[in-house]
Design an enzyme around this catalytic site. Structure first.
Site, PDB file in Angstrom:
ATOM      1  N   TRP A 170       0.815  -1.206   0.000  1.00 17.97           N
ATOM      2  CA  TRP A 170       0.000   0.000   0.000  1.00 17.97           C
ATOM      3  C   TRP A 170       0.853   1.263   0.000  1.00 17.97           C
ATOM      4  CZ3 TRP A 170      -0.725   3.487   4.365  1.00 17.97           C
ATOM      5  CH2 TRP A 170      -0.005   3.135   5.497  1.00 17.97           C
ATOM      6  N   GLU A 226       1.881  -1.458  13.192  1.00 18.25           N
ATOM      7  CA  GLU A 226       1.964  -2.916  13.235  1.00 18.25           C
ATOM      8  C   GLU A 226       2.458  -3.441  14.582  1.00 18.25           C
ATOM      9  OE1 GLU A 226       2.695  -3.604   8.442  1.00 18.25           O
ATOM     10  OE2 GLU A 226       4.415  -3.532   9.808  1.00 18.25           O
ATOM     11  N   LYS A 276       4.666   2.093  16.016  1.00 15.96           N
ATOM     12  CA  LYS A 276       5.710   1.910  15.018  1.00 15.96           C
ATOM     13  C   LYS A 276       5.757   3.073  14.032  1.00 15.96           C
ATOM     14  CE  LYS A 276       7.233  -1.389  11.460  1.00 15.96           C
ATOM     15  NZ  LYS A 276       6.839  -2.561  10.646  1.00 15.96           N
TER      16      LYS A 276
END
Length: 773
Positions: free
Chosen positions: A357, A488, A601
């Site tokens: 993406w 994530e 993250k």
């Protein structure tokens, strides 16, 4: 963090040879031309630590997924860009002694990436164990003037001796991927040909049956006279060589030229590959290395004219942005809608070289502004052509009636990611693809894209979101359970704010797009309705209901959107209070510990606020920025750029500059200790965004270019060139003025600090301090 690359505006320079840094340098000095590329491996033998890498765009292998147990819907393979034949190999023996920098005393060494002209140069002086000293100068490039050609010039001079040189030039196709799950080699030999026109080795990928021919013509000159090479008849599979011996005289060198091509069955009939490879090599040989290099420099001059960024007063920042622009243009040219942008480009194998993406969220803005419109359009068409596979991917997970789930990782439209929390849960990728369609139309004004391609994709995505949410009797709203957001470091959570926000927006935008097509081309609209079996009244009513009532977590006390349900249940220890010895977390902590922490993250809530900034006032943005940035460890390459753009919008110069420099020099300085695996190509587009959208404040609103520039105090000025709807603009920002150059003859208006300013051919100077009064 490393700090061994010398700062220079147009060149990337490494002086001195440290074998412990070699794999990092192999990534940094990589070359490519959109069709093929190569890590900066040495031409001559090197027995030290190295990651050998040659890559051909679009050629991949479905390596069997390596997991401990299987789940329904799990991808059967992980697609990988393949390490292809090494065309530049040289074995050099001086009176029987092998030239190998791992075995020599290297007394001088410099590697220079000439970004302005587009070639790599390496010079060194080495002393062999016998005391013999040699000097080498090597230059090579991958042509963007002719993307089927690469060329090498290797010059060797004996400094303190005369003696015999035994030379072997070879093509080595007996290679494997470092990341092969089962140590398998992915190529079979199909054919080999050696004659006066050159050496030609054809390999075929296992399973996918791509044929790739590597053709090389080698010429050796001594005192301008050709040294004849003998074609070797070696019984070695996937390997072709030719060799010869030369008597060298002290301080008099030899010149080795290699002209190479890589052609694949993607672009030529298999039966025609050999003839076409010979034709390509012969045509390039007729021009010669020097003429090919001139063409390369001219082609790069055009690239820089379209999209250079100039920074005055900060050489490190200037070098970094040009490095990022250079690598982006080496990776993708937009000539072929079957190709996309791998996170590592042609610089390494990590992430399989597949499409993520990242392309839609980060790369499309760069190509929209710095390349012809067709380039970014082809990135969208790539997804349109995979719509059928996206519907199949959704069906494997239990979705029906044309719902489309685009893959997190793909080569051909099939999902091939091998981590369940990504494959099944990181579904926000669907929203990034829909947003890219919106972004493309907003920038180009090409609303016809909707009826040609975009609406079908948006319908499939909207159907997915409709089925993915469920009604919560407790909350009296629609919720989305079991997802992973951009952060994530959180898996299998409920109601990720970013994902829910995107889903609601996608449903609304699909309806808006349908209305646009219906109004502008009723006949085409009905064809799309029939093709997609769109139950307009029922489906639109459902989409409207969900988008108006989707649950978006919010904390009243903090005044911030909650990343997900229960986020504040986590122990809230800020990043500034983390010991430096415990970072990066992904290398120091267990995954269990990371998942239970509050640490982020990369931009998650802030990613949504970046996409939909007009929906939030500055104070809301500031509260969320301060809250989430203080908990973000930036251990994704995609993180600093979004924070830089938002900090600039908040007029926070120190943090905007800090995040810019971090994203811009991420690979040059090896911030995350992972550059040796390859460069972070897709995040490099975020570096460009940090300057143009961040410091330049560029937006497109109501079909008008808008700028709210912000000059970092470390810079004297900065300037960037963009294309917009057939016009090219160069914007220069100084302490007090904005200078706008354009070649357009018609009178245009640009919005600067919310005031329309007339602009036409020549230079327009605006004192923006006056505008701010």
């Amino acid at each position: 963090m490393k700090n061994y690359i010398q700062a220079e505006e147009w060149n990337i320079i490494e002086s001195g040879f440290d074998p412990h840094l070699n794999k990092i340098s192999e990534s940094i000095f990589s070359l490519g031309n959109g069709r093929m590329g190569q890590r900066a491996n040495f031409e001559e033998t090197y027995s030290g630590e190295s990651l050998q890498g040659n890559y051909v765009a679009g050629v991949y292998y479905p390596d069997k997924t390596r997991v401990g147990w299987w789940k329904n819907g799990y991808p059967e393979y992980f697609a990988k860009v393949l390490n292809a034949a090494d065309w530049m190999g040289l074995e050099l023996k001086l009176d029987g002694e092998l030239l190998d920098l791992s075995l020599c005393k290297v007394t001088a060494f410099q590697r220079v990436l000439h970004m302005k002209e587009g070639y790599l140069e390496r010079t060194f002086t080495a002393e062999l164990a016998s005391g013999k000293q040699v000097q080498v100068k090597a230059r090579r490039f991958f042509s963007i003037a002719n993307d089927e050609i690469a060329a090498l010039h290797y010059q060797l001079i004996p400094l303190n001796f005369s003696g015999k040189l035994d030379l072997t030039a070879f093509i080595n196709g007996d290679v494997k991927n470092q990341d092969s799950n089962y140590e398998e080699k992915f190529w079979d030999e199909v054919s080999r040909t050696q004659d006066e026109s050159g050496s030609y080795l054809t390999l075929r990928t296992k399973k996918t049956a791509f044929d790739v021919i590597t053709g090389v013509k080698t010429v050796v000159l001594q005192n301008s006279k050709t040294v004849q090479l003998t074609l070797d008849k070696l019984p070695r599979e996937k390997f072709l060589s030719e060799s010869g011996s030369v008597e060298l005289t002290r301080n008099e060198g030899i010149d080795i030229y290699k002209i190479a091509t890589n052609l694949s069955s993607q672009n030529y009939a298999t039966a025609d590959l050999l003839a076409q490879a010979k034709k390509t090599v012969q045509a390039a040989m007729a021009k010669g290395f020097d003429e090919l290099l001139k063409e390369q420099a001219a082609a790069w001059a055009n690239k820089w004219q379209e999209g250079d960024i100039i920074i005055e007063g900060d050489v490190a920042a200037q070098q970094a942005i040009r490095f990022n622009i250079f690598q982006l243009n080496q990776t993708y040219t937009g000539k072929d809608a079957r190709l996309n942008i791998g996170p590592k480009g042609f610089t390494g194998e990590k992430y399989g070289g597949s499409t993520y993406w990242d392309t839609e969220a980060y790369c499309i803005p760069f190509y929209l502004s710095t390349a012809p419109q067709e380039v970014s359009k082809n990135l969208l068409v790539y997804r349109y052509k995979h719509l059928g596979k996206a519907i199949e991917n959704a069906e494997k997970l239990g979705f029906t009636k044309g719902a489309a789930l685009y893959p997190m990782v793909t080569m051909n439209g099939e999902e091939c990611h091998n981590e369940w929390e990504i494959t099944f849960e990181e579904i926000h990728r669907n929203g990034a693809i829909a947003f890219a369609i919106f972004n493309y139309i907003r920038y180009t004004g090409d609303a016809s894209y909707l009826k040609e391609y975009g609406l079908e994709v948006l319908i499939g995505i909207a159907r997915f979101w409709k089925q993915r949410v469920n009604w919560s009797a407790d909350k009296k709203q629609y919720v989305m359970l079991g997802v992973t957001g951009p952060n994530e470091y959180e898996n299998n959570i409920n109601n990720n704010w970013y994902t829910n926000t995107l889903a609601g927006w996608c449903l609304k935008y699909a309806m808006e797009a349908a209305e646009i097509v219906k109004e502008e081309d009723p006949e085409q609209y009905q064809q799309i309705v029939a093709k997609t079996s769109l139950a307009e009244e029922k489906e639109f009513a459902d989409w409207k209901e969900i988008s108006a009532n989707i649950y978006l977590p919010y904390d009243e006390e903090q005044g911030v959107f909650l990343q997900q349900d229960g986020y504040l249940d986590k122990e809230q220890i800020l990043v500034k209070d983390l010991p430096a010895s415990e970072r990066p977390l992904n290398q120091k902590w267990s995954w269990d510990r990371i998942l239970r922490s509050c640490y982020i993250k990369q931009a998650d809530v802030l990613q949504g606020m970046y996409f939909f900034e007009d929906d939030y006032d500055l104070e809301s943005l500031r509260r969320n920025f301060d809250f989430y940035e203080s908990r973000t460890v930036h251990e994704s390459s995609l993180s600093p750029c979004v924070h830089s753009i938002l900090a600039a919008k908040l007029n926070d110069g120190d943090r905007a500059y800090e995040f810019y420099l971090r994203t811009a020099r991420l690979d040059l300085d090896d911030y995350n200790n992972d550059t040796e695996d390859g460069l972070h190509i897709t995040s490099m587009a975020g570096t460009w965004m940090s300057i143009v959208e961040g410091f330049g404040g560029m937006r497109v609103k109501n079909d008008t270019l808008c700028f709210n520039p912000f000059l970092p105090e470390q810079w004297t000025s900065f300037a960037f060139t963009i294309g917009f709807r057939g016009n090219q603009f160069t914007i220069k920002v100084t302490k007090d003025e904005i200078m706008i150059n354009t070649t357009t003859k018609e009178l245009l208006h640009i919005n600067i600090f919310n005031k329309l300013q007339p602009v036409q051919a020549g230079e327009t100077v605006i004192n923006y301090r006056g505008l701010l009064v």
